[in-house]
Design an enzyme around this catalytic site. Structure first.
Site, PDB file in Angstrom:
ATOM      1  CD  GLU A 269      -2.762  -1.193   2.530  1.00  0.00           C
ATOM      2  OE1 GLU A 269      -2.949  -0.121   3.139  1.00  0.00           O
ATOM      3  OE2 GLU A 269      -3.309  -2.263   2.838  1.00  0.00           O
TER       4      GLU A 269
HETATM    5  O1  G3I Z   1     -18.354   5.349  -0.198  1.00  0.00           O
HETATM    6  C1  G3I Z   1     -18.787   6.148   0.901  1.00  0.00           C
HETATM    7  C2  G3I Z   1     -19.619   7.278   0.406  1.00  0.00           C
HETATM    8  O2  G3I Z   1     -20.788   6.759  -0.177  1.00  0.00           O
HETATM    9  C3  G3I Z   1     -19.950   8.201   1.590  1.00  0.00           C
HETATM   10  O3  G3I Z   1     -20.676   9.298   1.142  1.00  0.00           O
HETATM   11  C4  G3I Z   1     -18.678   8.681   2.277  1.00  0.00           C
HETATM   12  C5  G3I Z   1     -18.949   9.519   3.520  1.00  0.00           C
HETATM   13  O4  G3I Z   1     -17.831   9.515   4.384  1.00  0.00           O
HETATM   14  O5  G3I Z   1     -17.952   7.546   2.701  1.00  0.00           O
HETATM   15  C6  G3I Z   1     -17.578   6.703   1.613  1.00  0.00           C
HETATM   16  O6  G3I Z   1     -16.879   5.623   2.134  1.00  0.00           O
HETATM   17  C7  G3I Z   1     -15.538   5.892   2.528  1.00  0.00           C
HETATM   18  C8  G3I Z   1     -14.649   4.937   1.742  1.00  0.00           C
HETATM   19  O7  G3I Z   1     -13.335   5.059   2.209  1.00  0.00           O
HETATM   20  C9  G3I Z   1     -14.667   5.228   0.235  1.00  0.00           C
HETATM   21  O8  G3I Z   1     -14.163   6.495  -0.015  1.00  0.00           O
HETATM   22  C10 G3I Z   1     -15.426   5.620   4.019  1.00  0.00           C
HETATM   23  O9  G3I Z   1     -16.142   6.592   4.741  1.00  0.00           O
HETATM   24  C11 G3I Z   1     -13.989   5.660   4.437  1.00  0.00           C
HETATM   25  O10 G3I Z   1     -13.853   5.224   5.783  1.00  0.00           O
HETATM   26  C12 G3I Z   1     -13.185   4.705   3.560  1.00  0.00           C
HETATM   27  O11 G3I Z   1     -11.831   4.835   3.908  1.00  0.00           O
HETATM   28  C13 G3I Z   1     -10.984   3.780   3.482  1.00  0.00           C
HETATM   29  C14 G3I Z   1     -10.281   3.205   4.704  1.00  0.00           C
HETATM   30  O12 G3I Z   1      -9.318   2.244   4.310  1.00  0.00           O
HETATM   31  C15 G3I Z   1     -11.255   2.511   5.622  1.00  0.00           C
HETATM   32  O13 G3I Z   1     -11.799   1.388   5.011  1.00  0.00           O
HETATM   33  C16 G3I Z   1      -9.985   4.342   2.502  1.00  0.00           C
HETATM   34  O14 G3I Z   1     -10.652   4.717   1.298  1.00  0.00           O
HETATM   35  C17 G3I Z   1      -8.919   3.292   2.184  1.00  0.00           C
HETATM   36  O15 G3I Z   1      -7.897   3.865   1.427  1.00  0.00           O
HETATM   37  C18 G3I Z   1      -8.312   2.770   3.489  1.00  0.00           C
HETATM   38  O16 G3I Z   1      -7.400   1.734   3.164  1.00  0.00           O
HETATM   39  C19 G3I Z   1      -6.694   1.158   4.260  1.00  0.00           C
HETATM   40  C20 G3I Z   1      -6.437  -0.295   3.919  1.00  0.00           C
HETATM   41  O17 G3I Z   1      -7.669  -0.931   3.642  1.00  0.00           O
HETATM   42  C21 G3I Z   1      -5.710  -0.992   5.061  1.00  0.00           C
HETATM   43  N1  G3I Z   1      -4.477  -0.295   5.390  1.00  0.00           N
HETATM   44  C22 G3I Z   1      -4.619   1.123   5.646  1.00  0.00           C
HETATM   45  C23 G3I Z   1      -5.318   1.827   4.488  1.00  0.00           C
HETATM   46  C24 G3I Z   1      -5.420   3.295   4.714  1.00  0.00           C
HETATM   47  O18 G3I Z   1      -6.242   3.554   5.822  1.00  0.00           O
END
Ligand code: G3I
Length: 375
Positions: A269
């Site tokens: 990542e």
């Molecule tokens: O898709 C929804 C959207 O519909 C909504 O309006 C919006 C409101 O906050 O949220 C959107 O979802 C978000 C999603 O990313 C897509 O953008 C979530 O809130 C948000 O929590 C989520 O964050 C992701 C995070 O993991 C938690 O799952 C990040 O994109 C993603 O890059 C991150 O990746 C992680 C790896 O899986 C594990 N290692 C660390 C890495 C970085 O945190």
């Protein structure tokens, strides 16, 4: 040779010489790519987000096709998204992701089966909201892993089976899996994944892996699994790093230590933030959040050349290290295609402007890409 023929050959030669630099650079521009430059060394991958998986962001997809040969889904295979309610699966985005990867000959990694974050509450509670027994949670883990891994059996090449189970001090993360089942949940997850698809490669994945305490704890965990005959094929070092941290020496020590266990090592990542990091946010613990302050967002109007150069140098130092250890490293995956969509813009402070990836907001390759291709 008559004079007319002689003259036309001469003109053709002159034209050829005159157009050569332009033709040559055009040729380089269309054929030279990261994946070609790194061929035979390790896979070069990227994470696909919802806009790419749904096919809306065609510009980024063109970059992925040209430069990358491995993909991972940034979010759509996480348990909260793929099984939001018990027994109710939302496979559509993951199906699209896998089909796209197959169509374009990508190495496909599944991310992630067992992770404390983004796990839905129903996983751990009964109808009254009380914690379930170890027996129930193990059954749910098994159903989840069998359903997800089973659906893509023979198509998804590898899985991040357990994600972020160890804290930076080397102790086990006291997540709900740990609280209810104990450390055995890790071995069980690997066992279930192996049973669901015996051919898929199975990985342990975590951040801050250059940290010596974490390195030792992850190595001990993997050794324990190996001694019990549990299949584990690789260790993913996430690589959410900054311009100044971690030290390359410590990062290298972890690559070597993990490879000595006889498993594949991957950088899973990779992104390099250029922004100031509030204290204690050197890893990727998404529960850390800080209030927006202007001084934490210094490059909202554009990146100064000096910082762009520092980012290029940092990328090249990391890639030099990866190339030095190409016999141990099977894949290097960037956490996203271009700066615009990177999670880094929203963590640990929401709404900042970061520049952490290899392609800019217009999908133009940065200087580090050109240098890697020219190597
Ligand atoms: O898709 C929804 C959207 O519909 C909504 O309006 C919006 C409101 O906050 O949220 C959107 O979802 C978000 C999603 O990313 C897509 O953008 C979530 O809130 C948000 O929590 C989520 O964050 C992701 C995070 O993991 C938690 O799952 C990040 O994109 C993603 O890059 C991150 O990746 C992680 C790896 O899986 C594990 N290692 C660390 C890495 C970085 O945190």
């Amino acid at each position: 040779m008559d004079q007319r023929k002689h003259r036309s050959i001469l003109i053709a030669l002159i034209l050829l010489v005159a157009c050569k630099p332009a033709c040559f650079s055009q040729e380089r521009g269309t054929s030279a790519s990261l994946k070609e430059a790194l061929e035979g060394k390790f896979y070069i991958g990227t994470a696909l987000n919802q806009f790419q998986i749904s096919g809306r962001d065609t510009a980024s997809l063109a970059v992925v096709k040209k430069h990358f040969n491995a993909i991972v889904a940034e979010n759509c295979m996480k348990s909260r998204i793929i099984q939001p309610r018990e027994g109710e699966f939302n496979f559509l985005p993951a199906d699209r992701f896998v089909a796209w990867g197959e169509e374009h000959g990508m190495f496909i990694n599944g991310h992630t089966l067992i992770w404390h974050s983004q796990a839905p509450n129903w996983f751990f509670t009964d109808r009254s909201g009380n914690p379930v027994s170890a027996e129930v949670l193990i059954r749910r883990m098994k159903n989840h892993i069998f359903s997800v891994v089973g659906r893509y059996k023979g198509r998804v090449h590898s899985w991040d089976v357990v994600n972020e189970a160890i804290l930076d001090d080397g102790s086990y993360r006291k997540n709900k899996f740990y609280e209810i089942i104990g450390e055995e949940y890790i071995a069980l997850a690997f066992e279930f994944a192996r049973q669901a698809d015996p051919e898929a490669e199975l990985y342990y994945n975590d951040y801050s892996m250059a940290n010596p305490a974490k390195r030792a704890a992850v190595a001990a965990l993997v050794t324990k699994l190996q001694r019990r005959g549990i299949k584990i094929d690789g260790i993913g070092m996430q690589g959410h790093v900054g311009l100044k941290y971690p030290s390359l020496d410590e990062f290298e020590k972890s690559i070597i230590a993990f490879a000595e266990l006889g498993v594949k090592v991957m950088i899973t990542e990779l992104d390099i933030t250029v922004l100031p990091q509030p204290r204690g946010t050197g890893g990727a613990d998404i529960s850390s959040n800080f209030k927006y302050r202007q001084e934490l967002d210094p490059y909202a109007a554009g990146l100064p050349d000096s910082i762009a150069r520092a980012s290029t140098e940092r990328y090249l130092s990391f890639f030099n290290l990866f190339l030095k250890h190409q016999d141990k490293i099977s894949r290097v995956t960037l956490w996203g295609v271009n700066d615009g969509y990177s999670w880094r813009n929203n963590w640990p402070v929401r709404g900042r402007t970061d520049y952490p990836l290899l392609f800019d907001r217009n999908n133009r390759p940065k200087a580090a890409v050109d240098s890697l291709i020219a190597k």
